[in-house]
Design a protein around this motif. Structure first.
Motif, mmCIF file in Angstrom:
data_model
loop_
_atom_site.group_PDB
_atom_site.id
_atom_site.type_symbol
_atom_site.label_atom_id
_atom_site.label_comp_id
_atom_site.label_asym_id
_atom_site.label_seq_id
_atom_site.Cartn_x
_atom_site.Cartn_y
_atom_site.Cartn_z
ATOM 1 N N ALA A 1 0.862 -1.214 -0.003
ATOM 2 C CA ALA A 1 0.113 0.011 0.099
ATOM 3 C C ALA A 1 0.879 1.089 -0.117
ATOM 4 O O ALA A 1 1.920 1.449 0.653
ATOM 5 C CB ALA A 1 -0.855 -0.057 1.304
ATOM 6 N N LYS A 2 0.317 2.016 -0.676
ATOM 7 C CA LYS A 2 1.048 3.441 -0.540
ATOM 8 C C LYS A 2 0.907 4.280 0.503
ATOM 9 O O LYS A 2 -0.131 4.540 0.851
ATOM 10 C CB LYS A 2 0.909 4.384 -2.288
ATOM 11 C CG LYS A 2 1.764 3.926 -3.271
ATOM 12 C CD LYS A 2 1.713 5.000 -4.085
ATOM 13 C CE LYS A 2 1.852 4.579 -5.607
ATOM 14 N NZ LYS A 2 2.194 5.742 -6.509
ATOM 15 N N THR A 3 1.858 4.827 1.308
ATOM 16 C CA THR A 3 1.595 5.763 2.166
ATOM 17 C C THR A 3 2.225 7.120 1.918
ATOM 18 O O THR A 3 3.342 6.934 2.475
ATOM 19 C CB THR A 3 1.970 5.114 3.621
ATOM 20 O OG1 THR A 3 3.153 4.231 3.395
ATOM 21 C CG2 THR A 3 1.039 4.344 4.195
ATOM 22 N N ARG A 4 1.577 7.830 1.186
ATOM 23 C CA ARG A 4 2.737 8.849 0.765
ATOM 24 C C ARG A 4 2.828 9.892 1.692
ATOM 25 O O ARG A 4 4.027 10.596 1.584
ATOM 26 C CB ARG A 4 1.662 9.471 -0.455
ATOM 27 C CG ARG A 4 2.082 9.119 -1.742
ATOM 28 C CD ARG A 4 1.519 9.977 -2.871
ATOM 29 N NE ARG A 4 1.666 9.117 -4.251
ATOM 30 C CZ ARG A 4 2.588 9.350 -4.919
ATOM 31 N NH1 ARG A 4 3.685 10.304 -4.498
ATOM 32 N NH2 ARG A 4 2.893 8.769 -6.237
ATOM 33 N N VAL A 6 3.659 10.803 5.207
ATOM 34 C CA VAL A 6 4.091 10.146 6.643
ATOM 35 C C VAL A 6 4.396 11.505 7.366
ATOM 36 O O VAL A 6 5.598 12.005 7.674
ATOM 37 C CB VAL A 6 5.446 9.238 6.591
ATOM 38 C CG1 VAL A 6 5.795 8.813 7.749
ATOM 39 C CG2 VAL A 6 5.005 8.441 5.378
ATOM 40 N N LEU A 7 3.484 12.102 8.096
ATOM 41 C CA LEU A 7 3.674 13.305 8.528
ATOM 42 C C LEU A 7 3.819 13.126 10.229
ATOM 43 O O LEU A 7 3.096 12.155 10.847
ATOM 44 C CB LEU A 7 2.588 14.326 8.373
ATOM 45 C CG LEU A 7 2.567 14.847 6.832
ATOM 46 C CD1 LEU A 7 1.199 15.608 6.752
ATOM 47 C CD2 LEU A 7 3.685 15.758 6.962
ATOM 48 N N ASN A 8 4.378 13.966 10.868
ATOM 49 C CA ASN A 8 4.378 13.951 12.195
ATOM 50 C C ASN A 8 3.101 14.815 12.778
ATOM 51 O O ASN A 8 2.594 15.636 12.349
ATOM 52 C CB ASN A 8 5.582 14.708 12.879
ATOM 53 C CG ASN A 8 6.697 13.642 12.883
ATOM 54 O OD1 ASN A 8 6.461 12.545 13.357
ATOM 55 N ND2 ASN A 8 7.984 14.286 12.415
ATOM 56 N N GLU A 31 7.187 8.429 18.838
ATOM 57 C CA GLU A 31 7.269 8.491 17.199
ATOM 58 C C GLU A 31 8.354 9.678 17.069
ATOM 59 O O GLU A 31 9.184 9.583 16.112
ATOM 60 C CB GLU A 31 5.871 8.477 16.746
ATOM 61 C CG GLU A 31 6.180 9.104 15.444
ATOM 62 C CD GLU A 31 4.633 8.983 14.736
ATOM 63 O OE1 GLU A 31 3.564 8.656 15.392
ATOM 64 O OE2 GLU A 31 4.580 9.161 13.649
ATOM 65 N N VAL A 34 11.993 8.591 17.673
ATOM 66 C CA VAL A 34 12.474 7.455 16.755
ATOM 67 C C VAL A 34 12.685 8.252 15.547
ATOM 68 O O VAL A 34 13.690 8.082 14.659
ATOM 69 C CB VAL A 34 11.439 6.419 16.728
ATOM 70 C CG1 VAL A 34 11.814 5.324 15.287
ATOM 71 C CG2 VAL A 34 11.730 5.554 17.809
ATOM 72 N N THR A 35 11.625 9.102 14.821
ATOM 73 C CA THR A 35 11.770 9.636 13.461
ATOM 74 C C THR A 35 12.755 10.823 13.348
ATOM 75 O O THR A 35 13.202 11.045 12.468
ATOM 76 C CB THR A 35 10.312 10.365 12.928
ATOM 77 O OG1 THR A 35 9.957 11.164 13.994
ATOM 78 C CG2 THR A 35 9.316 9.152 12.733
ATOM 79 N N ASP A 37 15.735 9.849 14.318
ATOM 80 C CA ASP A 37 16.944 9.216 14.355
ATOM 81 C C ASP A 37 17.792 9.321 15.690
ATOM 82 O O ASP A 37 18.842 8.858 15.546
ATOM 83 C CB ASP A 37 17.738 9.651 13.136
ATOM 84 C CG ASP A 37 17.367 9.108 11.767
ATOM 85 O OD1 ASP A 37 16.820 8.071 11.728
ATOM 86 O OD2 ASP A 37 17.374 9.847 10.827
ATOM 87 N N THR A 217 21.296 12.931 7.384
ATOM 88 C CA THR A 217 20.368 12.249 6.870
ATOM 89 C C THR A 217 20.802 10.747 7.436
ATOM 90 O O THR A 217 19.814 9.708 7.143
ATOM 91 C CB THR A 217 20.225 12.168 5.450
ATOM 92 O OG1 THR A 217 21.243 11.950 5.050
ATOM 93 C CG2 THR A 217 19.355 13.129 5.239
ATOM 94 N N GLY A 219 21.265 7.289 9.254
ATOM 95 C CA GLY A 219 20.427 6.671 10.544
ATOM 96 C C GLY A 219 21.414 5.907 11.496
ATOM 97 O O GLY A 219 22.379 6.568 11.873
ATOM 98 N N THR A 246 15.487 18.052 5.644
ATOM 99 C CA THR A 246 14.441 17.622 6.704
ATOM 100 C C THR A 246 14.837 17.142 7.596
ATOM 101 O O THR A 246 14.133 16.363 8.802
ATOM 102 C CB THR A 246 13.265 17.268 5.786
ATOM 103 O OG1 THR A 246 13.445 16.137 5.013
ATOM 104 C CG2 THR A 246 12.276 18.376 5.265
ATOM 105 N N ALA A 247 15.896 16.244 7.486
ATOM 106 C CA ALA A 247 16.361 15.119 8.610
ATOM 107 C C ALA A 247 16.784 15.855 9.730
ATOM 108 O O ALA A 247 17.505 16.978 9.531
ATOM 109 C CB ALA A 247 17.899 14.401 8.019
#
Ligand SMILES: Nc1nc2c(ncn2[C@@H]2O[C@H](COP(=O)(O)OP(=O)(O)OP(=O)(O)O)[C@@H](O)[C@H]2O)c(=O)[nH]1
Ligand SMILES: Nc1nc2c(ncn2[C@@H]2O[C@H](COP(=O)(O)OP(=O)(O)OP(=O)(O)O)[C@@H](O)[C@H]2O)c(=O)[nH]1
Ligand SMILES: [Mg+2]
Ligand SMILES: [Mg+2]
Lengths: 290, 306
Positions: A1-4, A6-8, A31, A34-35, A37, A217, A219, A246-247
């Protein structure tokens, strides 16, 4: 499935004074960590710490400062400055491929030039195609001297010659650009050790700083990178590049904390002036920016 | 640094000796371990969540096979799910039906575009095509030199771009030059850029419109963390990429970004970069990815055979 998308969750909403401290909030914070990194170990540790400290607090906005304070403890502060700065001061740039070593070196050359220092650059990436031409352009932009050999030459010899030239010409700072290499490549890590040894041979105690350049960027792998580079050449500080994207670059907090390594600079663009001194408070604030 | 996922799962499922059925109750702790393994591998938080719920749906009610422990059974399901997600076979490059093919390489700064262009030239020549390297990075110091040198190493022709030329114009002129030289595949090496840099992203859109490439490949670094979804999502939104390349796979990064990028774009991972040399490019085989992401080599081949 496409999850275009992915917003906080929106931060203002997250830490709103109208919101109570509950599992939902903790999930959202987890969340976010984790996001950014920060890594699983640090995230779990942070969550445990703030859960403990949240007793006695009632609304989400009060938790914000608690979390920021806890995050601040991750960063290892640099030690006191050396009583006397050796001249030339020799800095060796190291890191995996493409993180921004050469660019950061160019920016540093500019910074030292602006302080009125005489800067010399060692073009010791003799491996990657046009690496010498690239660092030459940076030297020209910064108005720094450069010592270069032919492509394919021994990088340890370039570094040695550059330090020798720096001493002879009265340079204040010698910046050594090295080729990017993955920490898993034993022969290339040996080569890096050899560069360091040959600098020390010419000038006892040099390089005075070994700066690891980490891409924001990156991880979890940054932990393994820093660990192995440190074992090979003894890192003294790191810089984080590409924080204009955005990282969030949270992994450097994990690296700083586990390796007790201070962060010196951040890169915020490709231009020569896009270098800033690292500020842990601002870095943490940015983790909670959208 | 990481405990092997299979050891962890075995300890979680200690209670469920021999074979039995995976149920809501007994699978929960196991899935928690899988989730941690995914996050440690840099699979995006939300992507990991979705993967876990898919895996759970498949696992519930399954009988544990005679030959496997419950932990191994879970890994088998995870592995099958990953392979399904990543595509089950290697995806070949597409070429234009008539005329020259253009392959455009895009991505963040330092991800490995220029190196990959060189590697693709080597690869294409081996499959009987005539590649033409086109340096379009007029910004980064010595970027044109870099690609020109790679071309020289392999004796592959390179368009003579200069930094005062406009990127789209370079591509258009290069198409004509390629025809004169009898080259059938143009490798367009664009400058690195941030996905949120609107001006530079628009530049790529213009190039894409202008040359109509058969492939628009996002070149991404295997060490990328959680941001991979934002990067890939944006490049795909603006350029409708045809696939992606994951570089620097010769290191020890677990490469969870592969799963994240695939989940967000739905586009295939076509090649992996495994070194700095022109020969260090491999077609991607989906079946090998899960053992890498889960950090387990031999355990997985044993489970796969079950
Ligand atoms: N947006 C952004 N780009 C950067 C930054 N620092 C470096 N870059 C870009 O990242 C790319 C790689 O930078 P280099 O300085 O060549 O990296 P390197 O570590 O020397 O690379 P190798 O020598 O090949 O290992 C270039 O396109 C730079 O312009 C930064 O802070 N922000
Ligand atoms: N070990 C390893 N290094 C790689 C791989 N692919 C690229 N590199 C290295 O990564 C660094 C950056 O590669 P480039 O090809 O210059 O990256 P780029 O995307 O063109 O960079 P910009 O044009 O600055 O955006 C160089 O040091 C390459 O040698 C790979 O698969 N493995
Ligand atoms: Mg460099
Ligand atoms: Mg490039």
């Amino acid at each position: 499935a496409k999850t275009r998308t992915v917003l906080n969750t929106d931060v203002t909403e997250l830490f709103s004074s109208a919101k109570s401290i509950d599992d939902d909030l903790f999930d959202n914070l987890e969340e976010r960590l984790v996001t950014s990194d920060l890594g699983i170990d640090i995230t779990m540790d942070m969550m445990a710490r703030i859960k403990k400290k949240s007793r006695g607090l009632s609304t989400a906005d009060q938790l914000r400062q608690v979390l920021k304070d806890e995050l601040l403890t991750l960063f290892h502060e640099p030690g006191p400055p050396a009583p006397s700065i050796p001249t030339p001061y020799v800095i060796m740039m190291v890191g995996v491929n493409g993180t921004g070593k050469t660019t950061t070196l160019g920016k540093l050359a500019m910074k030292y030039k602006a302080e009125g220092k005489k800067v010399l650059i060692a073009a010791a990436d003799t491996f990657r195609a046009a690496a010498i031409e690239q660092v030459e352009i940076w030297a020209r932009r910064a108005g720094a001297d450069i010592v270069r050999h032919k492509e394919g030459a021994d990088p340890a010899a370039v570094a040695y010659d550059a330090v020798e030239a720096g001493m002879a010409r009265g340079a204040d700072v010698v910046l050594i650009d090295t080729a990017g290499r993955l920490h898993t490549q034993k022969n290339l890590m040996e080569e890096l050790k050899k560069i360091k040894r040959s600098v020390d041979k010419k000038y006892k105690g040099a390089p005075h700083d070994v700066m690891m350049v980490i891409d924001a960027t990156t991880g979890q792998n940054a932990l393994s990178q820093a660990d192995i580079f440190h074992k090979a050449v003894g890192l003294t500080q790191m810089s984080v590049t590409k924080l204009d994207g955005t990282a969030k670059g949270g992994i450097v907090a994990a690296v700083s904390s586990t390796m007790k390594l201070p962060i010196a600079y951040i890169g915020v663009g490709e231009a020569i002036e896009d270098l800033q001194e690292f500020d842990a408070k601002r870095f943490i604030d940015a983790l909670f920016d959208d | 640094m990481f405990d092997n996922l299979s050891d962890r799962l075995d300890s979680v499922f200690k209670k469920l000796k021999g074979h039995g059925t995976l149920t809501e109750n007994n699978i929960e702790d196991g899935l928690k371990q899988v989730r941690l393994a995914l996050l440690e591998a840099d699979v995006n938080y939300k992507v990991a969540k979705n993967v876990i719920s898919d895996i759970k749906a498949r696992a519930l009610g399954q009988e544990v096979m005679q030959s496997l422990t419950p932990g191994q059974q879970v890994i088998k399901i995870v592995n099958e799910e990953f392979t399904k997600m990543m595509g089950s076979t290697h995806q070949e490059l597409s070429f234009a039906a008539t005329g020259a093919t253009s392959i455009m390489l895009v991505g963040l700064q330092g991800s490995g575009k220029t190196t990959t262009a060189g590697k693709l030239a080597h690869f294409l020549r081996k499959i009987g095509r005539k590649p033409y390297l086109v340096p379009v990075d007029v910004y980064r110091p010595a970027a044109i030199d870099q690609l020109t040198k790679l071309g020289k190493q392999m004796d592959v022709p390179v368009f003579a771009s200069t930094t005062d030329m406009k990127p789209l114009k370079i591509c258009q002129d290069a198409k004509l030059a390629a025809r004169d030289l009898g080259c059938d595949t143009l490798l367009i090496d664009t400058a690195g850029r941030l996905h949120l840099d609107d001006t530079l992203m628009a530049e790529l859109e213009d190039i894409k419109k202008g040359i109509n490439p058969a492939e628009t490949l996002l070149v991404a670094d295997a060490m990328t963390g959680q941001d991979a979804v934002n990067i890939a999502g944006e490049f795909d939104k603006r350029l409708d990429i045809s696939g992606f390349v994951l570089t620097k796979m010769d290191g020890d990064a677990r490469g969870g970004a592969a799963l994240s990028i695939k989940a967000v774009t739905g586009k295939p991972l076509k090649f992996i970069g495994v070194g700095e040399k022109n020969t260090a490019l491999e077609p991607f085989h989906p079946d090998r990815m899960s053992s890498r992401i889960l950090g387990m080599g031999d355990t997985l081949s044993f489970i796969e055979k079950a």
